[in-house]
Write an enzyme that holds these catalytic residues in place. Sequence first.
Site, PDB file in Angstrom:
ATOM      1  N   PRO A  98     -35.319 -17.100 108.175  1.00 29.00           N
ATOM      2  CG  PRO A  98     -36.645 -18.779 109.102  1.00 29.00           C
ATOM      3  CD  PRO A  98     -35.224 -18.460 108.722  1.00 29.00           C
ATOM      4  CG  ASP A  99     -39.203 -11.151 108.831  1.00 27.07           C
ATOM      5  OD1 ASP A  99     -39.966 -11.262 109.819  1.00 27.07           O
ATOM      6  OD2 ASP A  99     -38.752 -10.062 108.449  1.00 27.07           O
ATOM      7  CE  LYS A 155     -40.105  -7.392 109.190  1.00 29.95           C
ATOM      8  NZ  LYS A 155     -39.410  -8.068 110.309  1.00 29.95           N
ATOM      9  CE  LYS A 169     -12.980 -26.001 120.329  1.00 28.33           C
ATOM     10  NZ  LYS A 169     -12.305 -26.171 121.620  1.00 28.33           N
ATOM     11  CG  ASN A 225     -29.630 -11.447 120.053  1.00 31.84           C
ATOM     12  OD1 ASN A 225     -30.148 -11.500 121.169  1.00 31.84           O
ATOM     13  ND2 ASN A 225     -30.229 -11.929 118.970  1.00 31.84           N
TER      14      ASN A 225
END
Length: 399
Positions: free
Chosen positions: A305-306, A341, A289, A210
């Site tokens: 995983p969080d 959470k 590749k 990102n």
Amino acid sequence: MSELAHKRILLGVTGGIAAYKSAELVRRLRDAGAEVRVAMTAAAQAFVTPLTFQALSGHRVHTTLLDTEAEAAMGHIELARWADAVLVAPASADFMARLAHGLADDLLATLCLATAAPIVLAPAMNRQMWAAEATRDNAVCLARRGVRLLGPAAGGQACGETGPGRMLEPRELVRGLAELWGPRPLAGRRAVVTAGPTREALDPVRYLSNRSSGKMGYAVAAAAAAAGAEVVLVSGPVALAPPPGVRRVEVTSAAEMLDAVLAEVAGADLFIATAAVADYRPAVSADRKIKKDSERMELVLERNPDILATVAALPERPFCVGFAAETHDVIGYARGKLEAKGLDLVAANAVGEGQGFDRDDNTLTVLWPGGERALGSGSKRELARALMDIICERLHARD
């Protein structure tokens, strides 16, 4: 600013175009109640005259190592004893190198060796000079000796380039200097901060990621250190130097970040999850590749995983702070994250075109069970300090 009232600040000015900002810095320091005296290098005098600083500080400017007008011609010793703190702004690459090597070849370098007062540097130079390995080594060396670095900031430079190397603005330097005498509410506490993006490998040369630059997380780590905490920064791939006094652990993927966090978080008082962790990763990462031998390619992704939820669920968990970066319904999603959470606090910010990621400024709203506070817009450094104030309030309220 009460912390600077009646403090004796020796301002060192070295050669560089940012020296013009030091004139405003003198005014702001005096407005905060400090007494200011100025020492200039020969190069600094090519940019701003001593008369300017004499008019603003109300004192004669010091430029000569062996001053025949000073008592016993030892002006550098008098200045070194007088100062409660030495602030060098701008601090050029040359000055940082000379200070790191203990040279005493002009007045400013000599008084930095002769003083027992804290020394603070505000680096200012071309982005390539700041990125040079020699400069980075000098910065690490000085920080290890207890010299505090404020900045540099990133942005447009007088040379026409853009990047890290700009001197912090005078108001930020005044606030950073005041922290030398301000309260240290996290003294004796240990904080783990995550920052930057993660990269999830598709093959040996491609990855999913990102636009996070890590700037917000690094500013938060610096603010936690300024508040007195022992800080560990678990960082994804970024083009940033670790804040002085902060230990950095470098990782690439979300799985690596989770392992590093779990290794560091035991015994921590505070966990701040600023990193933009990839939610998904390729189910299979090719060992060669991938070749473009078809018109379409389908990828199968699986959940990462969080990390924040994992830490928040630990039996003896630290105070947990999350970040909610959203493109719409920012407060609604942030409140949902806080509750789902079981977090102690969440900082919500809008991201997307022209805001949030890969910028020096941000807009934050902080939420906690039963309350929220809008911090508005500002530089990420300023917002990180304001966020840290709220974290300290809530942490102490919980305790």
